[in-house]
Design a protein around this motif. Sequence first.
Motif, short mmCIF file in Angstrom:
data_model
loop_
_atom_site.label_atom_id
_atom_site.label_comp_id
_atom_site.label_asym_id
_atom_site.label_seq_id
_atom_site.Cartn_x
_atom_site.Cartn_y
_atom_site.Cartn_z
N VAL A 317 0.86 -1.19 0.00
CA VAL A 317 0.00 0.00 0.00
C VAL A 317 0.89 1.23 0.00
O VAL A 317 1.70 1.44 0.91
N VAL A 318 0.74 2.04 -1.05
CA VAL A 318 1.55 3.25 -1.22
C VAL A 318 0.62 4.47 -1.15
O VAL A 318 -0.32 4.59 -1.94
N GLY A 319 0.87 5.33 -0.18
CA GLY A 319 0.10 6.56 -0.07
C GLY A 319 0.90 7.75 -0.54
O GLY A 319 2.13 7.71 -0.57
N PHE A 320 0.21 8.81 -0.91
CA PHE A 320 0.86 10.06 -1.30
C PHE A 320 0.49 11.14 -0.29
O PHE A 320 -0.65 11.18 0.21
N ALA A 321 1.44 11.99 0.03
CA ALA A 321 1.21 13.08 0.97
C ALA A 321 1.67 14.39 0.33
O ALA A 321 2.86 14.58 0.09
N ALA A 322 0.72 15.25 0.02
CA ALA A 322 1.03 16.57 -0.52
C ALA A 322 1.15 17.54 0.66
O ALA A 322 0.17 17.79 1.36
N GLU A 323 2.34 18.06 0.88
CA GLU A 323 2.60 18.91 2.04
C GLU A 323 3.18 20.25 1.60
O GLU A 323 3.74 20.37 0.52
N THR A 324 3.06 21.24 2.48
CA THR A 324 3.66 22.54 2.22
C THR A 324 4.74 22.90 3.23
O THR A 324 5.44 23.89 3.06
N ASP A 325 4.87 22.11 4.29
CA ASP A 325 5.93 22.34 5.28
C ASP A 325 6.21 21.03 6.01
O ASP A 325 5.38 20.12 6.01
N ASN A 330 5.83 15.08 8.38
CA ASN A 330 4.40 14.80 8.26
C ASN A 330 4.15 13.44 7.61
O ASN A 330 3.22 12.72 7.98
N ALA A 331 4.99 13.08 6.65
CA ALA A 331 4.83 11.78 5.99
C ALA A 331 5.12 10.64 6.96
O ALA A 331 4.42 9.62 6.96
N ARG A 332 6.15 10.80 7.79
CA ARG A 332 6.45 9.76 8.78
C ARG A 332 5.27 9.55 9.72
O ARG A 332 4.94 8.42 10.08
N ALA A 333 4.63 10.64 10.12
CA ALA A 333 3.49 10.54 11.04
C ALA A 333 2.33 9.78 10.39
O ALA A 333 1.58 9.07 11.07
N LYS A 334 2.19 9.94 9.08
CA LYS A 334 1.08 9.29 8.38
C LYS A 334 1.32 7.81 8.14
O LYS A 334 0.36 7.05 7.98
N LEU A 335 2.58 7.40 8.08
CA LEU A 335 2.92 6.06 7.65
C LEU A 335 2.19 4.99 8.45
O LEU A 335 1.45 4.16 7.91
N ALA A 336 2.36 5.00 9.77
CA ALA A 336 1.73 3.99 10.62
C ALA A 336 0.24 4.25 10.77
O ALA A 336 -0.58 3.32 10.77
N ARG A 337 -0.11 5.53 10.90
CA ARG A 337 -1.52 5.88 11.13
C ARG A 337 -2.42 5.42 9.99
O ARG A 337 -3.56 5.00 10.20
N LYS A 338 -1.89 5.50 8.78
CA LYS A 338 -2.68 5.13 7.61
C LYS A 338 -2.60 3.64 7.28
O LYS A 338 -3.32 3.17 6.40
N GLY A 339 -1.68 2.91 7.91
CA GLY A 339 -1.52 1.51 7.57
C GLY A 339 -0.83 1.30 6.24
O GLY A 339 -1.03 0.27 5.58
N ALA A 340 -0.01 2.27 5.82
CA ALA A 340 0.68 2.18 4.53
C ALA A 340 2.07 1.59 4.70
O ALA A 340 2.66 1.63 5.78
N ASP A 341 2.60 1.05 3.61
CA ASP A 341 3.97 0.56 3.58
C ASP A 341 4.94 1.68 3.18
O ASP A 341 6.04 1.76 3.70
N TRP A 342 4.51 2.49 2.24
CA TRP A 342 5.30 3.64 1.81
C TRP A 342 4.40 4.87 1.80
O TRP A 342 3.21 4.78 1.48
N ILE A 343 4.98 6.01 2.12
CA ILE A 343 4.33 7.29 1.86
C ILE A 343 5.23 8.06 0.91
O ILE A 343 6.42 8.27 1.19
N VAL A 344 4.68 8.46 -0.22
CA VAL A 344 5.42 9.27 -1.18
C VAL A 344 5.03 10.73 -0.91
O VAL A 344 3.89 11.14 -1.15
N ALA A 345 5.99 11.48 -0.38
CA ALA A 345 5.71 12.85 0.04
C ALA A 345 6.32 13.84 -0.94
O ALA A 345 7.42 13.61 -1.46
N ASN A 346 5.60 14.92 -1.19
CA ASN A 346 6.16 15.98 -2.02
C ASN A 346 5.67 17.34 -1.52
O ASN A 346 4.64 17.46 -0.87
#
Length: 397
Positions: A317-325, A330-346
């Motif tokens: 499961v690969v999630g994407f995280a669109a962030e501005t700061d 923020n991506a690390r915080a989402k990783l476990a919370r979302k149950g994802a294996d990878w978070i692709v942050a930009n």
Amino acid sequence: MKRILLIVGGGIAAYKACELIRLCRRAGIAVRCVTTAGAEHFVTPMTLAALSENQVFTSLWDLKDEAEMGHIQLSREADLLVVAPATADLMARMAAGIADDLATTVLLATDTPVLAAPAMNVRMWLHPATQRNVAQLRADGVEVMAPDEGVMACGEFGPGRLPEPEAIFAAIQRRLAPAPQSLTGRHILVTAGPTHEPIDPVRFLGNRSSGKQGFAIAEALVALGARVTLVAGPVSLPTPAGVSRIDVQTAREMAAAAEGALPADAAVMVAAVADWRVEPAAGKIKKGAGAPPALALVENPDILATIGHAARRPRLVVGFAAETDTVVENARAKLARKGADWIVANDVSGDVMGGETNAIHIVTAAGVDSWPQLPKAAVATRLAERIAAALSGESLA
């Protein structure tokens, strides 16, 4: 050495053919050029010859070349024919099978794959005749790239700009070096684009996501042999060849479509889903003399978390995280919370949403892999290869 025949159409974007030739030559790809009469008003054959280090062909009536059936040789000796810019007129003649100059005769006489990069005014691109011609060309096996969107030489804004040379070059590389079918037999779910949450029959809550990165990823996964289900929000992008597309508008519709697409070997959740919705009014909310209406926001389903914790959870499961700061944090915080294996942050504080390039950080339990700014097509190719490696038995981290 791989060889392309570059057919340069008569549009203001013809000057970008020079940079495309430079990119190809630097990669060791041999280039020969054919120009239409219109193209020579924008870029000279001498310039193209100097950059390609090859003769440029301009006329069907050249006595020496045509005595040797030059147009037949040109049409057969290349590994790929590239039409850039592909003007509305040139694509119309291609679709109709007209052969009234060297460029169209070569295109009609070839059995070599053809890649076309459109460039024209927005109204010309959106005209039903052009859309019919594009559909016919795709049905005939021509790969027609989606044009870029932005300000044009005429001052208008919209889709119709020639894709940047880097994007065309990435498409050329993909066609010249077909990827190994490392995802054959795999089913992959991809979500892309925004969602629109209606406020009333004419207004909605949404965001600036263009869907380009998600569509590019779907296309790259198909190139590796995957069966791809693409759940797309409201975007006007053409469906990549070989992709099964489900169109939705709202987050709840996207959630239902994504869950309905399971089981899958992997889920790549690229869509920029609206976090909140409102209970839409039955009629248009009128502007009154008093205060503006208060919108009571309700939280939308968290599609990534739903897929990440599903009973039929995909292996990857690969999630994407669109962030501005604090993008990576923020991506690390989402990783476990979302149950994802990878978070692709930009970082989307610039023009990434709707732009042609992306710089990403792949955040996993093992660490962070940061990639440089790349065309979105190149990001998609690299990400698809990484997904294939993970599903083949390598670590999901």
